[in-house]
Design an enzyme around this catalytic site. Sequence first.
Site, PDB file in Angstrom:
ATOM      1  N   PRO A   1       5.474   4.363  -0.714  1.00 24.49           N
ATOM      2  CA  PRO A   1       4.922   3.012  -0.783  1.00 24.49           C
ATOM      3  C   PRO A   1       5.497   2.083   0.288  1.00 24.49           C
ATOM      4  O   PRO A   1       6.593   2.317   0.784  1.00 24.49           O
ATOM      5  CB  PRO A   1       5.341   2.532  -2.172  1.00 24.49           C
ATOM      6  CG  PRO A   1       6.519   3.365  -2.527  1.00 24.49           C
ATOM      7  CD  PRO A   1       6.346   4.684  -1.846  1.00 24.49           C
ATOM      8  N   VAL A   2       4.732   1.048   0.612  1.00 30.85           N
ATOM      9  CA  VAL A   2       5.183   0.044   1.571  1.00 30.85           C
ATOM     10  C   VAL A   2       5.196  -1.310   0.868  1.00 30.85           C
ATOM     11  O   VAL A   2       4.245  -1.663   0.179  1.00 30.85           O
ATOM     12  CB  VAL A   2       4.229  -0.018   2.790  1.00 30.85           C
ATOM     13  CG1 VAL A   2       4.738  -1.021   3.812  1.00 30.85           C
ATOM     14  CG2 VAL A   2       4.083   1.349   3.433  1.00 30.85           C
TER      15      VAL A   2
ATOM     16  N   LYS B   1       9.151   0.381   4.238  1.00 29.96           N
ATOM     17  CA  LYS B   1       8.572   1.678   3.898  1.00 29.96           C
ATOM     18  C   LYS B   1       9.617   2.437   3.112  1.00 29.96           C
ATOM     19  O   LYS B   1      10.734   2.660   3.594  1.00 29.96           O
ATOM     20  CB  LYS B   1       8.287   2.448   5.197  1.00 29.96           C
ATOM     21  CG  LYS B   1       6.862   2.891   5.383  1.00 29.96           C
ATOM     22  CD  LYS B   1       6.800   3.827   6.570  1.00 29.96           C
ATOM     23  CE  LYS B   1       5.468   3.741   7.261  1.00 29.96           C
ATOM     24  NZ  LYS B   1       5.374   4.685   8.372  1.00 29.96           N
TER      25      LYS B   1
ATOM     26  N   GLY C   1       0.837  -1.198   0.000  1.00 30.29           N
ATOM     27  CA  GLY C   1       0.000   0.000   0.000  1.00 30.29           C
ATOM     28  C   GLY C   1       0.866   1.240   0.000  1.00 30.29           C
ATOM     29  O   GLY C   1       2.083   1.174  -0.203  1.00 30.29           O
TER      30      GLY C   1
ATOM     31  N   ASP D   1      -0.863  11.369  15.799  1.00 27.05           N
ATOM     32  CA  ASP D   1      -1.595  10.919  14.615  1.00 27.05           C
ATOM     33  C   ASP D   1      -2.225   9.549  14.867  1.00 27.05           C
ATOM     34  O   ASP D   1      -2.082   8.625  14.062  1.00 27.05           O
ATOM     35  CB  ASP D   1      -0.678  10.904  13.389  1.00 27.05           C
ATOM     36  CG  ASP D   1      -1.476  11.000  12.081  1.00 27.05           C
ATOM     37  OD1 ASP D   1      -2.690  11.289  12.133  1.00 27.05           O
ATOM     38  OD2 ASP D   1      -0.881  10.773  11.011  1.00 27.05           O
TER      39      ASP D   1
END
Length: 810
Positions: free
Chosen positions: A506-507, A521, A500, A618
């Site tokens: 992107p990972v 990551k 994702g 977060d």
Amino acid sequence: MGVFFVRSFFISILTTSTALEIINPGQSLRDGETLVSSSGSFELGFFSPQGSTSKYLGLWLDKSPQTVLWVANRENSLSDNMGVLNITTQGILILLNSTNHIVWSSNSSASRNTQNPVAQLLDSGNFVVREGNDYNPAKFLWQSFDHPCDTLLPGMRIGVNFVTRIDRFLSSWKSPEDPARGEFTFGIDPQGYPQVLLKKGNRTVFRGGPWTGIKFTSNPRPIPNQISTNEFVLNNQEVYFEYRIQSSVSSKLTLSPLGLSQSLTWNDRAQDWVIVGNGQYDQCEEYKFCGPNTRCEITRTPICVCLDGFTPMSPVDWNFSDWSGGCHRRTPLNCSDKDGFLKYTANKLPDTSSSWFDKSIDLKECERLCLKNCSCTSYTNLDFRAGGSGCLIWFGDLIDMRRSTGDGQDVYVRVADSELGANAKKRNLSTKLKAGIIASAAALGMGMLLAGMMFCRRRRNLGKNDRLEEVRKEDIELPIVDLSTIAHATDNFSSSNKLGEGGFGPVYKGILIEGQEIAVKRLSKSSVQGMDEFKNEVKFIAKLQHRNLVKLLGYCIQEDENMLIYEYMPNKSLDFFIFDQARRKLLDWTKRMNIIGGIARGLLYLHQDSRLRVIHRDIKASNILLDNELNPKISDFGLARMFRGDETEANTHRVIGTYGYMSPEYASNGHFSVKTDVFSFGVLILEIVSGKKNRGFRHPDRNLNLLGHAWILWIKGTPSELIDECLGYLSNTSEVLRCIHVALLCVQQRPEDRPNMPTVVQILCNENPLPQPKQPGFFMGKNPLEQEGSSNQMEACSSNEMSLTLLEAR
Ligand SMILES: *[C@@H]1O[C@H](CO)[C@@H](O)[C@H](O)[C@H]1NC(C)=O
Ligand SMILES: *[C@@H]1O[C@H](CO)[C@@H](O)[C@H](O)[C@H]1NC(C)=O
Ligand SMILES: *[C@@H]1O[C@H](CO)[C@@H](O)[C@H](O)[C@H]1NC(C)=O
Ligand SMILES: *[C@@H]1O[C@H](CO)[C@@H](O)[C@H](O)[C@H]1NC(C)=O
Ligand SMILES: *[C@@H]1O[C@H](CO)[C@@H](O)[C@H](O)[C@H]1NC(C)=O
Ligand SMILES: *[C@@H]1O[C@H](CO)[C@@H](O)[C@H](O)[C@H]1NC(C)=O
Ligand SMILES: *[C@@H]1O[C@H](CO)[C@@H](O)[C@H](O)[C@H]1NC(C)=O
């Protein structure tokens, strides 16, 4: 850490023209000159630490002049560059300042009848004074190896001589600018069975522990290479530790000004020192973190566990995560030979300052001796090589014992006869249950070690080096993983391995050669803000360890790439489940409650229990990852901030976070505190209970967000209408209603009306009455920011649930 701070020391030295090989009486070493060892690998000369104008006489490796390994006049600096090192005809080294005052001297025994003394720097890094024609080390008049500073080089010893009473230990620099003796020392304490202690002043902060025949007990496993040999000697005259290494390798053990002990080796490819081991690598290594008669187990929550047959000294403190009081016996020993022993495997041995040992006694006899002495509480082997030999016995409370994350030692703990039967059964069962967790923890440790052996090639490019420096200066204690290793693991970042898109890139999923699954990551090359977040993430998460936080395994900064390597979470993130029609059916209430509890404990750890004290800023469903048992793990520390113990709030001009989870004071004024996270956590509870997003939720008749909807149902007295219909029939709605109640308290408008995390953890699991919530903050569907006309933009940005900058003042 602690190693990289010395980079870019004193440039003046590098322009040296004169290099001496020995110093005789009548000859001097002046500032600007160096004394070099015969192979040229070590140099001795004058330097100023970065940020300081004071001059010191020190020595360093030719290939790494930035890292000073020994300092002569550490307490007494020179104020100008007119220092001179002389050797007297008695063989005493004297360091003189420009007005001919002695600033430092070698203090050799001047009574010796010297003929022709010379000072020389040996290829081992030992600066010695010897008789001109006598090379026998035993006859050296003086040697720097007898006067360690903050660094142990191969061939140097730390320890105590029982005859001369001389104690040799490392002592930290006061600060990176000041080599004077700092607060920390690292040496061998000869009390009981001798052990390695790291002290701050007279207080022990970390125990390397006793030697087990193979390694010090705190090391998870023996140093994983064949190039070094360790020697631990204990006899009537002395106790000392020394290590030797293949001559082609440069290695050292240092004690940083902040009290971190590390072993490092020089890596020629990277042109830098690379960390191969840390002394204190997790919370359980903090001396006495759990108090007496406990075992610290890093994979458990809470990490402090009473030994079997023991209960918390103060159950109230224990409940409030204060474990320092430790545990006491449920059944006092009445000192009969009916007492028995419970065996614990895989331990860091307890504090041996109150212990007794005998090398020649076997384990059976050891047990008998322990039973005979009323104050004996535990025993084990002294040497664990070849099945074990010798006898080590503890008296009184067992202090600072932990479950080892690698190879540990057995400990037999004495308990009353009546505790024996019950505990033996219980222990067998729980050992089985725990086996899985331990196995995976061990695999992880192994992975980290392997990763630690793969070094990142550093290119000679200023920009990149700066970047690396910057990350390193932040006390990183993480393995660097080679780009090629990651490329191989992810099948060259193939799209089929893409998991994702995260906050800054992107990972990918990857599998290391050893079979360990990882998530990588990768920072987008174009992302500017991403770089800050990347550094932030490394800075924080590398130092945090809790079962409800995702684990960072390593990082890579190489060529144009910046990557973080995490443990792989097969079940993705919480939003993937709770906001999906089909998948949310998989989360029954027990699982949801477990998730809520886990996040709460993770946050409690961040806010209060961790060494750093961190505000995450977060907290949201997509940042809660789920492991294969659906246990939650808080991730993404890109926006996290550290706060000191005495401060609880701060302000920022850049309000970053995710709309829908942000507290009013933060979104409108940039004012954040631990209560900012509490607010987000409250929103998250409501989302978990209802299966609906706060952001994007619109009540059909009224213009309400999820918070507003929950509040209206609360005052109407029908909060159970909020509960996700997927949960079906619930035998116990009171727990769900209590969660809603707690959530509403968490999302109060005023931060002071919100509970802190210790309270949240408490009230979530008891049934005491709670205060009535007031109307929550942001209860209407409209947000003040949206009314300023930016609502469309908000809508567009937030659709992919990424963290975003809401407003940037100035
Ligand atoms: C140090 O040695 C120099 C010779 O290199 C000599 O001129 C000077 O007098 C000596 N200083 C002292 C204090 O011994
Ligand atoms: C030399 O050392 C003496 C004694 O410590 C001190 O008084 C003097 O000021 C120093 N001279 C210089 C130039 O620093
Ligand atoms: C020299 O050694 C003596 C005794 O060994 C000690 O008292 C003295 O402080 C030492 N001096 C210095 C400058 O280290
Ligand atoms: C440690 O030092 C402090 C102050 O120097 C002293 O008050 C305290 O008693 C000492 N503790 C021990 C255990 O020696
Ligand atoms: C500690 O917490 C547990 C679980 O919440 C509770 O059952 C117990 O009564 C508490 N004990 C004390 C002394 O507060
Ligand atoms: C105390 O010792 C006696 C034997 O001397 C034993 O029979 C008894 O069970 C012991 N009590 C406890 C609580 O272990
Ligand atoms: C038990 O061991 C301690 C420590 O060695 C010793 O002082 C004590 O005398 C011993 N007691 C008995 C009864 O042997």
